[in-house]
Motif scaffolding. Structure first.
Motif, mmCIF file in Angstrom:
data_model
loop_
_atom_site.group_PDB
_atom_site.id
_atom_site.type_symbol
_atom_site.label_atom_id
_atom_site.label_comp_id
_atom_site.label_asym_id
_atom_site.label_seq_id
_atom_site.Cartn_x
_atom_site.Cartn_y
_atom_site.Cartn_z
ATOM 1 N N THR A 75 56.096 -30.968 13.709
ATOM 2 C CA THR A 75 56.811 -32.085 13.091
ATOM 3 C C THR A 75 57.361 -33.033 14.151
ATOM 4 O O THR A 75 57.260 -34.265 14.010
ATOM 5 N N ARG B 44 53.350 -29.163 6.302
ATOM 6 C CA ARG B 44 54.795 -29.111 6.071
ATOM 7 C C ARG B 44 55.324 -27.689 5.932
ATOM 8 O O ARG B 44 56.511 -27.463 5.785
ATOM 9 N N GLU C 215 56.126 -40.128 4.051
ATOM 10 C CA GLU C 215 57.453 -39.561 4.259
ATOM 11 C C GLU C 215 58.361 -40.556 4.983
ATOM 12 O O GLU C 215 57.900 -41.467 5.663
ATOM 13 N N ASP C 216 59.656 -40.352 4.818
ATOM 14 C CA ASP C 216 60.628 -41.060 5.634
ATOM 15 C C ASP C 216 60.639 -40.344 6.988
ATOM 16 O O ASP C 216 61.138 -39.222 7.099
ATOM 17 N N THR C 217 60.082 -40.986 7.988
ATOM 18 C CA THR C 217 59.906 -40.331 9.279
ATOM 19 C C THR C 217 61.218 -39.815 9.849
ATOM 20 O O THR C 217 61.275 -38.721 10.429
ATOM 21 N N LEU D 74 52.591 -38.412 7.022
ATOM 22 C CA LEU D 74 52.153 -37.746 5.800
ATOM 23 C C LEU D 74 52.447 -36.263 5.931
ATOM 24 O O LEU D 74 52.274 -35.681 7.003
ATOM 25 N N ALA D 75 52.899 -35.627 4.874
ATOM 26 C CA ALA D 75 53.180 -34.189 4.886
ATOM 27 C C ALA D 75 52.319 -33.501 3.834
ATOM 28 O O ALA D 75 52.297 -33.912 2.675
ATOM 29 N N LYS E 98 56.257 -36.891 14.420
ATOM 30 C CA LYS E 98 57.251 -37.956 14.311
ATOM 31 C C LYS E 98 57.212 -38.867 15.539
ATOM 32 O O LYS E 98 57.301 -40.095 15.418
ATOM 33 N N TYR F 62 63.960 -38.776 8.301
ATOM 34 C CA TYR F 62 64.653 -37.713 7.569
ATOM 35 C C TYR F 62 63.761 -36.562 7.119
ATOM 36 O O TYR F 62 64.264 -35.580 6.563
ATOM 37 N N PHE F 63 62.471 -36.653 7.356
ATOM 38 C CA PHE F 63 61.578 -35.585 6.903
ATOM 39 C C PHE F 63 61.887 -34.268 7.610
ATOM 40 O O PHE F 63 62.098 -34.216 8.816
ATOM 41 N N ARG G 167 47.075 -38.584 -0.064
ATOM 42 C CA ARG G 167 48.485 -38.978 -0.029
ATOM 43 C C ARG G 167 48.641 -40.393 0.523
ATOM 44 O O ARG G 167 49.466 -41.171 0.031
ATOM 45 N N GLN H 51 52.009 -41.977 -0.744
ATOM 46 C CA GLN H 51 52.972 -40.875 -0.687
ATOM 47 C C GLN H 51 53.285 -40.543 0.777
ATOM 48 O O GLN H 51 52.852 -39.524 1.317
#
Length: 236
Positions: free
Chosen positions: A76, A64, A213-215, A91-92, A80, A217-218, A206, A211
């Motif tokens: 990224t 990230r 991520e929102d794909t 995962l980030a 995505k 909005y990440f 993660r 844990q």
């Protein structure tokens, strides 16, 4: 055991790894500026080498940052795209923490020695502009001891962590900027570079903890705004 594709493109190194259960299965990486082409090529090579389809993935992990704006965008975007296509979670992983993991693994493998490992501190650095580095300090249990920051390197940088009788390990793509600037006593330089292999264990942790991520909005952790510079070539 979970199969995770790990992607690190935040520096001049394009690095892609395949991990199973948090352990590295295979790795492709190369320094250069052609990340947009290499990241997909490396991923395809890893799938072929392992004899699996991308549909066998349980998740995709991406470094990230902090790091290069363009490099982080490339990694990224590719991550995505895979997550959407395969319907798997994103995962980030903090890129500096991933480098600290590599330092710990390299020390365990005997690639460098430490006389005071339990009390040593790790300072991964990623090159930023001019005399700046993105840096964070960790202890050897990988607990963060400082905030992630863009640090202008001076003789006083990291002064509260550097002790003449201690070991303050400096490494990463920004480490060269500190040579001859940080005090000689207490500072040790080791050859540890950004790599997707550092993401493997952290990505699995993660995923196990849910844990994800929102794909949609990440966004990576750039730390700095993108700066557009004028090209040197004259068009007219």
């Amino acid at each position: 055991m979970s199969l995770i594709l790990c992607i690190e493109t935040g520096t001049d190194v394009c690095s892609v790894a395949l991990a199973r259960g948090g352990r590295l299965v295979s790795l492709r990486e190369e320094a250069g500026r052609d990340h947009a082409r290499k990241v997909a090529l490396f991923a395809d090579e890893l799938f072929r080498e392992a004899g699996i389809s991308p549909r066998g993935l349980d998740a995709v992990a991406v470094g990230r940052g902090p790091g290069s704006y363009t490099g982080l965008r490339i990694g990224t975007s590719f991550a995505k795209g895979l997550c959407y296509a395969l319907d798997v979670p994103l995962l980030a992983v903090d890129s500096l923490a991933a480098m600290a993991v590599i330092a710990c693994d390299d020390r365990e493998a005997g690639l460098f020695r430490s006389a005071q490992w339990e009390s040593a501190l790790l300072c991964p650095m990623i090159d930023a502009r001019r005399m700046e580095v993105y840096a964070e300090v960790f202890d050897t249990s990988l607990e963060s001891r400082s905030e992630v920051a863009a640090e202008v390197v001076t003789s006083g940088s990291f002064g509260r962590f550097i002790r003449p009788e201690g070991e303050f390990f400096v490494f990463g793509s920004g480490a060269a900027k500190t040579v001859g600037v940080l005090p000689a006593e207490g500072v040790r330089f080791i050859d540890v570079r950004p790599s997707a292999r550092g993401l493997c264990r952290l990505a699995q942790a993660r995923l196990d903890a849910g844990q994800v991520e929102d794909t949609a909005y990440f966004e990576p952790a750039y730390l700095k705004d993108f700066v557009v510079t004028a090209g040197r070539k004259k068009l007219f």
